[in-house]
Design a protein around this motif. Sequence first.
Motif, PDB file in Angstrom:
ATOM      1  N   PHE A 149     -30.584  41.645  -9.514  1.00 54.76           N
ATOM      2  CA  PHE A 149     -29.133  41.799  -9.432  1.00 54.76           C
ATOM      3  C   PHE A 149     -28.681  42.539  -8.176  1.00 54.76           C
ATOM      4  N   LEU A 150     -29.583  43.288  -7.559  1.00 53.98           N
ATOM      5  CA  LEU A 150     -29.245  43.906  -6.279  1.00 53.98           C
ATOM      6  C   LEU A 150     -29.251  42.881  -5.146  1.00 53.98           C
ATOM      7  N   GLN A 151     -30.042  41.833  -5.318  1.00 56.37           N
ATOM      8  CA  GLN A 151     -30.201  40.847  -4.244  1.00 56.37           C
ATOM      9  C   GLN A 151     -29.263  39.650  -4.325  1.00 56.37           C
ATOM     10  N   ILE A 152     -28.815  39.287  -5.528  1.00 54.97           N
ATOM     11  CA  ILE A 152     -28.011  38.068  -5.624  1.00 54.97           C
ATOM     12  C   ILE A 152     -26.598  38.267  -5.092  1.00 54.97           C
ATOM     13  N   ASN A 153     -26.041  37.179  -4.614  1.00 58.60           N
ATOM     14  CA  ASN A 153     -24.654  37.150  -4.179  1.00 58.60           C
ATOM     15  C   ASN A 153     -24.172  35.704  -4.317  1.00 58.60           C
ATOM     16  N   PRO A 154     -22.871  35.451  -4.146  1.00 53.67           N
ATOM     17  CA  PRO A 154     -22.363  34.090  -4.358  1.00 53.67           C
ATOM     18  C   PRO A 154     -23.015  33.016  -3.470  1.00 53.67           C
ATOM     19  N   GLU A 155     -23.540  33.412  -2.332  1.00 52.26           N
ATOM     20  CA  GLU A 155     -24.121  32.431  -1.413  1.00 52.26           C
ATOM     21  C   GLU A 155     -25.584  32.110  -1.706  1.00 52.26           C
ATOM     22  N   ASN A 156     -26.336  33.049  -2.270  1.00 49.00           N
ATOM     23  CA  ASN A 156     -27.781  32.809  -2.352  1.00 49.00           C
ATOM     24  C   ASN A 156     -28.289  32.335  -3.718  1.00 49.00           C
ATOM     25  N   ILE A 157     -27.443  32.185  -4.679  1.00 51.36           N
ATOM     26  CA  ILE A 157     -27.939  31.708  -5.978  1.00 51.36           C
ATOM     27  C   ILE A 157     -28.064  30.187  -5.913  1.00 51.36           C
ATOM     28  N   THR A 158     -29.181  29.775  -5.336  1.00 52.12           N
ATOM     29  CA  THR A 158     -29.510  28.363  -5.207  1.00 52.12           C
ATOM     30  C   THR A 158     -30.900  28.148  -5.782  1.00 52.12           C
ATOM     31  N   LYS A 159     -31.242  26.925  -6.050  1.00 51.76           N
ATOM     32  CA  LYS A 159     -32.583  26.620  -6.557  1.00 51.76           C
ATOM     33  C   LYS A 159     -33.652  27.064  -5.564  1.00 51.76           C
ATOM     34  N   GLU A 160     -33.369  26.888  -4.279  1.00 45.48           N
ATOM     35  CA  GLU A 160     -34.349  27.266  -3.245  1.00 45.48           C
ATOM     36  C   GLU A 160     -34.568  28.779  -3.229  1.00 45.48           C
ATOM     37  N   TRP A 161     -33.476  29.530  -3.228  1.00 40.89           N
ATOM     38  CA  TRP A 161     -33.598  30.986  -3.187  1.00 40.89           C
ATOM     39  C   TRP A 161     -34.265  31.490  -4.459  1.00 40.89           C
ATOM     40  N   LEU A 162     -33.861  30.968  -5.608  1.00 44.83           N
ATOM     41  CA  LEU A 162     -34.442  31.385  -6.883  1.00 44.83           C
ATOM     42  C   LEU A 162     -35.938  31.068  -6.939  1.00 44.83           C
ATOM     43  N   THR A 163     -36.325  29.922  -6.430  1.00 44.46           N
ATOM     44  CA  THR A 163     -37.749  29.555  -6.396  1.00 44.46           C
ATOM     45  C   THR A 163     -38.534  30.556  -5.565  1.00 44.46           C
ATOM     46  N   ALA A 164     -38.045  30.855  -4.380  1.00 41.55           N
ATOM     47  CA  ALA A 164     -38.724  31.826  -3.508  1.00 41.55           C
ATOM     48  C   ALA A 164     -38.759  33.206  -4.158  1.00 41.55           C
ATOM     49  N   TYR A 165     -37.663  33.599  -4.772  1.00 40.07           N
ATOM     50  CA  TYR A 165     -37.602  34.907  -5.419  1.00 40.07           C
ATOM     51  C   TYR A 165     -38.662  35.011  -6.518  1.00 40.07           C
ATOM     52  N   PHE A 166     -38.734  33.998  -7.386  1.00 41.14           N
ATOM     53  CA  PHE A 166     -39.683  34.059  -8.496  1.00 41.14           C
ATOM     54  C   PHE A 166     -41.133  33.895  -8.050  1.00 41.14           C
ATOM     55  N   GLU A 167     -41.361  33.176  -6.971  1.00 42.52           N
ATOM     56  CA  GLU A 167     -42.723  33.090  -6.420  1.00 42.52           C
ATOM     57  C   GLU A 167     -43.167  34.460  -5.915  1.00 42.52           C
ATOM     58  N   ASN A 168     -42.267  35.147  -5.230  1.00 42.47           N
ATOM     59  CA  ASN A 168     -42.581  36.494  -4.742  1.00 42.47           C
ATOM     60  C   ASN A 168     -42.796  37.449  -5.914  1.00 42.47           C
ATOM     61  N   LEU A 169     -41.952  37.342  -6.921  1.00 43.72           N
ATOM     62  CA  LEU A 169     -42.085  38.189  -8.103  1.00 43.72           C
ATOM     63  C   LEU A 169     -43.415  37.926  -8.810  1.00 43.72           C
ATOM     64  N   LYS A 170     -43.835  36.692  -8.841  1.00 41.66           N
ATOM     65  CA  LYS A 170     -45.107  36.315  -9.457  1.00 41.66           C
ATOM     66  C   LYS A 170     -46.263  36.992  -8.721  1.00 41.66           C
ATOM     67  N   ARG A 171     -46.217  36.963  -7.387  1.00 48.37           N
ATOM     68  CA  ARG A 171     -47.272  37.616  -6.592  1.00 48.37           C
ATOM     69  C   ARG A 171     -47.312  39.108  -6.885  1.00 48.37           C
ATOM     70  N   ILE A 172     -46.140  39.730  -6.955  1.00 53.53           N
ATOM     71  CA  ILE A 172     -46.071  41.169  -7.231  1.00 53.53           C
ATOM     72  C   ILE A 172     -46.591  41.472  -8.633  1.00 53.53           C
ATOM     73  N   ALA A 173     -46.170  40.685  -9.619  1.00 52.85           N
ATOM     74  CA  ALA A 173     -46.575  40.908 -11.008  1.00 52.85           C
ATOM     75  C   ALA A 173     -48.091  40.781 -11.174  1.00 52.85           C
ATOM     76  N   LYS A 174     -48.708  39.855 -10.465  1.00 54.38           N
ATOM     77  CA  LYS A 174     -50.163  39.660 -10.568  1.00 54.38           C
ATOM     78  C   LYS A 174     -50.909  40.918 -10.118  1.00 54.38           C
ATOM     79  N   ASN A 175     -50.309  41.694  -9.222  1.00 58.52           N
ATOM     80  CA  ASN A 175     -50.936  42.936  -8.757  1.00 58.52           C
ATOM     81  C   ASN A 175     -50.985  44.011  -9.825  1.00 58.52           C
ATOM     82  N   PHE A 176     -50.193  43.875 -10.893  1.00 56.52           N
ATOM     83  CA  PHE A 176     -50.163  44.870 -11.947  1.00 56.52           C
ATOM     84  C   PHE A 176     -51.283  44.682 -12.967  1.00 56.52           C
ATOM     85  N   GLU A 177     -51.941  43.544 -12.928  1.00 59.52           N
ATOM     86  CA  GLU A 177     -53.011  43.300 -13.916  1.00 59.52           C
ATOM     87  C   GLU A 177     -54.216  44.170 -13.647  1.00 59.52           C
TER      88      GLU A 177
END
Length: 177
Positions: A149-177
């Motif tokens: 919610f700190l990163q989203i804005n009316p311009e960036n909520i697109t499928k492309e941005w969301l895909t990149a965001y969740f891919e990055n989040l996935k990489r970060i989350a894997k580091n917690f295992e």
Amino acid sequence: MTDTQFLWIKAGYETFATHGENALKIEQLARETGKSKSSFYHHFADTEGFMEELLSFHLNRSEIIAEKEKNAQNIHPELIEILAEHKIDLLFNRQLRFQQQKQNFKTTLEKSNQIVGNQFVKIWAKDLQLKLSQRQLESLFELALENFFLQINPENITKEWLTAYFENLKRIAKNFE
């Protein structure tokens, strides 16, 4: 809800989502809806009552999102498509987050997060296949949600941005295992 009430609520909801509470001016909303200011007061006692209607509308929208999430099997592409489709709802939630010092905003934010978040965590855990406890997943999700919610804005909520965001989040989350 009458068609006219819905027009007012839709205009107010979108205005609040994209510009915040201070942008909710009856005169501007009247221009957007093509209705008179007296129409506003006919349907809503005052701006406080109108805001309560907007908050209630947001919780209804959260239920719709959660229902769609129940049918999603993965983050990409299903959940991303749901989020992109509900851009205005995400932005409304963002405004609630920014102004949660107001008790009614905080309460609505908490309810909305619970409605939508419970389904999201299930999909997220399944999709990421993390070997974390439920509590760890929820804590990680809470941090991710704040960051989102700190990163989203009316311009960036697109499928492309969301895909990149969740891919990055996935990489970060894997580091917690």
